[in-house]
Design a protein around this motif. Structure first.
Motif, PDB file in Angstrom:
ATOM      1  N   CYS A 280      -5.336   2.312   0.440  1.00  0.00           N
ATOM      2  CA  CYS A 280      -5.141   2.989   1.718  1.00  0.00           C
ATOM      3  C   CYS A 280      -6.528   3.336   2.253  1.00  0.00           C
ATOM      4  O   CYS A 280      -7.536   2.923   1.675  1.00  0.00           O
ATOM      5  CB  CYS A 280      -4.312   4.256   1.517  1.00  0.00           C
ATOM      6  SG  CYS A 280      -5.156   5.452   0.461  1.00  0.00           S
TER       7      CYS A 280
ATOM      8  N   VAL B  51      -8.192   5.901   1.967  1.00  0.00           N
ATOM      9  CA  VAL B  51      -8.985   6.703   1.021  1.00  0.00           C
ATOM     10  C   VAL B  51      -9.818   5.788   0.103  1.00  0.00           C
ATOM     11  O   VAL B  51     -10.882   6.176  -0.376  1.00  0.00           O
ATOM     12  CB  VAL B  51      -8.060   7.635   0.202  1.00  0.00           C
ATOM     13  CG1 VAL B  51      -8.833   8.421  -0.839  1.00  0.00           C
ATOM     14  CG2 VAL B  51      -7.308   8.589   1.134  1.00  0.00           C
TER      15      VAL B  51
ATOM     16  N   HIS C  76      -2.356   1.900  -4.360  1.00  0.00           N
ATOM     17  CA  HIS C  76      -0.986   2.426  -4.384  1.00  0.00           C
ATOM     18  C   HIS C  76      -0.040   1.336  -4.881  1.00  0.00           C
ATOM     19  O   HIS C  76      -0.138   0.179  -4.452  1.00  0.00           O
ATOM     20  CB  HIS C  76      -0.567   2.829  -2.972  1.00  0.00           C
ATOM     21  CG  HIS C  76      -1.161   4.127  -2.522  1.00  0.00           C
ATOM     22  ND1 HIS C  76      -0.698   5.343  -2.966  1.00  0.00           N
ATOM     23  CD2 HIS C  76      -2.191   4.402  -1.688  1.00  0.00           C
ATOM     24  CE1 HIS C  76      -1.404   6.319  -2.418  1.00  0.00           C
ATOM     25  NE2 HIS C  76      -2.329   5.780  -1.639  1.00  0.00           N
TER      26      HIS C  76
ATOM     27  N   CYS D   7      -2.376  11.529  -3.267  1.00  0.00           N
ATOM     28  CA  CYS D   7      -3.391  10.931  -2.399  1.00  0.00           C
ATOM     29  C   CYS D   7      -3.351  11.605  -1.034  1.00  0.00           C
ATOM     30  O   CYS D   7      -2.276  11.874  -0.496  1.00  0.00           O
ATOM     31  CB  CYS D   7      -3.127   9.437  -2.255  1.00  0.00           C
ATOM     32  SG  CYS D   7      -4.407   8.585  -1.315  1.00  0.00           S
TER      33      CYS D   7
ATOM     34  N   CYS E 251      -3.768  10.429   1.741  1.00  0.00           N
ATOM     35  CA  CYS E 251      -3.207   9.607   2.821  1.00  0.00           C
ATOM     36  C   CYS E 251      -1.730   9.928   3.062  1.00  0.00           C
ATOM     37  O   CYS E 251      -1.173   9.547   4.088  1.00  0.00           O
ATOM     38  CB  CYS E 251      -3.349   8.122   2.514  1.00  0.00           C
ATOM     39  SG  CYS E 251      -2.146   7.499   1.313  1.00  0.00           S
TER      40      CYS E 251
HETATM   41 ZN   LIG Z   1      -3.577   6.822  -0.309  1.00  0.00          ZN
END
Ligand SMILES: [Zn+2]
Length: 425
Positions: free
Chosen positions: A245, A247, A252, A305, A307
């Protein structure tokens, strides 16, 4: 924090409030589908004395032996073309591929069969983007795999394939391609070649896969060429397994697959920070997989996370199963050693050797050649030792050797103990 437009592009799966419970459901579904539809999964469960109805969770999968990817060529040769793993007749497939191994790979009829769209979406690709796809479109599935994901998002794809660097640059410039898909190394090749040709590639973002992305290469692509690079991870058999993502700290776990990380040798689930084989279970309608061992190694990152995606993350590619050598109860992998030593200006070359000490204990020696003009003083050695220990979790003996003494096998972890099956192959 994620911007609103990105949030709108996530599937309900990606933000599922109870991700582990969702994995349990997938595991149950995969075993049911696999046992009903394929001879291979039915036979494996029967041999292990496991009833499909007893598998209700990821933990319950533990009773089922792992099918290793390395065993596929033999299985497919015995029961061509797919080793009894296909739900339907081969004639109902959309396409059939052949990957190195050799392994035959099926493509079912549904749109984005390998689930690349969530990875491309997480990388910021949107409808209207023009993407140069430099994976091969012939025989192996890479090209059409990525193509299908971008098409699902509504992107326009240039099927670049392999080679023809100058032509790929010309068409990408002419079409105003803002995106790239392919290996990170070929992206660098294209960008450098374009500079030589006095052209400027308009790439702003890239989805890279199929090869490792060292931090130094990511930094170059990002800062020298201004390309925002995202990694995705998958295999021809199982499709997309993970992706980054915004980040960019781990992959993931992708939709529609259960991932276990199992410690090579005893197949127990890897604890936090422990390296394990990526083992896939998937209720795919055409090619269901139950505990399919990819041979790739990773580790868990279970931290939430920022995100907003709720799935756990894989901590990147940590090597292949066969490369590890067990030292003092820990598997040491060349990649971990490389993380500690590669790029060190003081170290020219190195090699790790595991031997048996006088008392039968494992001795882990890292032999290093100093770079020309560099001194390996005590302070440097202590720092090297600490870094290696941190990376591989085993205390090394660092031995400085003369120039050229690390011969064949630089960078490797060599098992010098008397052939007692300690290597993992
Ligand atoms: Zn993420």
């Amino acid at each position: 924090m994620a911007v609103m437009s990105d949030v709108l592009h996530r599937s309900p799966y990606e933000v599922h409030p109870d991700w582990p419970a969702f994995q349990d459901k997938l595991a149950e579904e995969a075993v049911t589908v696999g046992c009903t539809n394929t001879r291979e999964i039915r036979a494996r469960l029967t041999d292990a004395g496991v009833w499909p109805r007893h598998v209700r969770s990821v933990a319950d999968l533990g009773a089922i032996p792992v099918l290793e990817k390395d065993d596929l060529p033999e299985l497919q040769a015995a029961h061509p073309p797919f080793g009894g793993m296909l739900s339907y007749r081969a004639g109902t497939l959309k396409r059939i591929y052949r990957s190195p191994g050799p392994i035959n790979d099926p493509q079912g009829d549904r749109e984005d069969f390998w689930r690349v769209a969530p990875a491309a979406s997480a990388a910021g690709f949107r409808a209207g983007d023009v993407v140069l796809n430099s994976f091969s479109y012939h025989l192996t599935p890479g090209g059409l795999m990525l193509d299908a994901g971008f098409r699902k998002l509504g992107c326009t794809v240039i099927p670049g394939g392999v080679g023809n660097t100058a032509a790929q640059i010309e068409v990408a410039c002419a079409a105003g391609a803002t995106g790239y898909a392919g290996t990170p190394q070929f992206l660098l090749t294209l960008l450098e070649r374009a500079v030589e040709m006095e052209r400027r590639l308009p790439f702003r973002r890239a989805l890279v896969t199929g090869a490792p992305l060292p931090p130094s290469l990511r930094a170059r692509l990002q800062y020298e060429f201004r390309v925002d690079v995202y990694q995705s991870y998958g295999t021809a058999d199982a499709g997309t397994l993970g992706y980054e993502c915004e980040v960019k700290d781990g992959w993931h776990v992708a939709p529609e697959v259960v991932i276990e990380l199992l410690v090579p040798g005893d197949d127990r689930p890897a604890g936090d920070g422990e390296t394990g084989q990526v083992v896939v279970t998937s209720p795919n309608e055409v090619y269901p997989l139950v505990r399919f061992g990819t041979g790739d190694l990773s580790a868990w990152n279970r931290e939430p996370c920022s995100c907003g995606r709720t799935s756990h993350r894989l901590a990147g590619f940590l090597g292949r199963v066969g490369e590890g050598v067990k030292v003092k109860g820990m598997f040491v992998h060349p990649r971990e050693l490389a993380a500690a030593l590669q790029g060190d200006p003081v170290v020219a070359r190195y090699q790790a050797v595991v031997t048996e000490g006088a008392g039968g204990e494992d001795v882990f020696t890292v032999r290093v050649e100093a770079a020309p003009g560099c001194e390996m003083g005590d302070e440097v050695l202590v720092a090297l030792e600490a870094r290696i220990r941190e990376a591989v979790k085993v205390r090394p003996v660092v031995e400085v050797v003369g120039a050229g003494e690390v011969g064949e096998g630089a960078g490797e972890v060599v098992d010098g103990r008397g052939g007692d099956g300690q290597t993992l192959t």
